[in-house]
Design a protein around this motif. Sequence first.
Motif: not given
Length: 171
Positions: A119-120, A123, A126
Amino acid sequence: MQGPRPVVLSGPSGAGKSTLLKKLLKEYENVFGFSVSHTTRKPRPGEVNGKALPVPSKGAVQAIQAQNQICVLDIDIQGVKNIKRTELNPIYISVQPPSLDVLEKRLRERQTETEESLRKRLTAACVDLELSKEPGLFDLVIINDDLEKAYSELKEILLEEIKKAQESSKS
């Protein structure tokens, strides 16, 4: 400043920077030199842990140039902005995944990530991709959905510097 121009390679984890670099190093032995800069991930096996240098020292880059090698700096987008403030005058290249979905798939296939670290990374990717849209930040953006095509784009922009490095090593 003597020697070939350095190259800044940036892009999110999983976009394929290391794969492209390995291909370059295999094809052009002794043409490229590395400057270890600070990285946030834990070192992979065989890698040296990056010292806390958001930007490699000018001396480190010049030492590689003095050997007529192309200095490769693998840094994140913040590092790119820092290097813009130096007189190193590198070629700025961003390696990007075709999409975040593809990036997620690649990171999952590595099987080195926990769900949280995945997830990190996504993110961070992005943010990275958003920031890299800034006009004039990069000389070339490579969308790595086909490795051979991405590699030939990378080689094409570096060809002039590669020739410089090869010619000067002959003399």
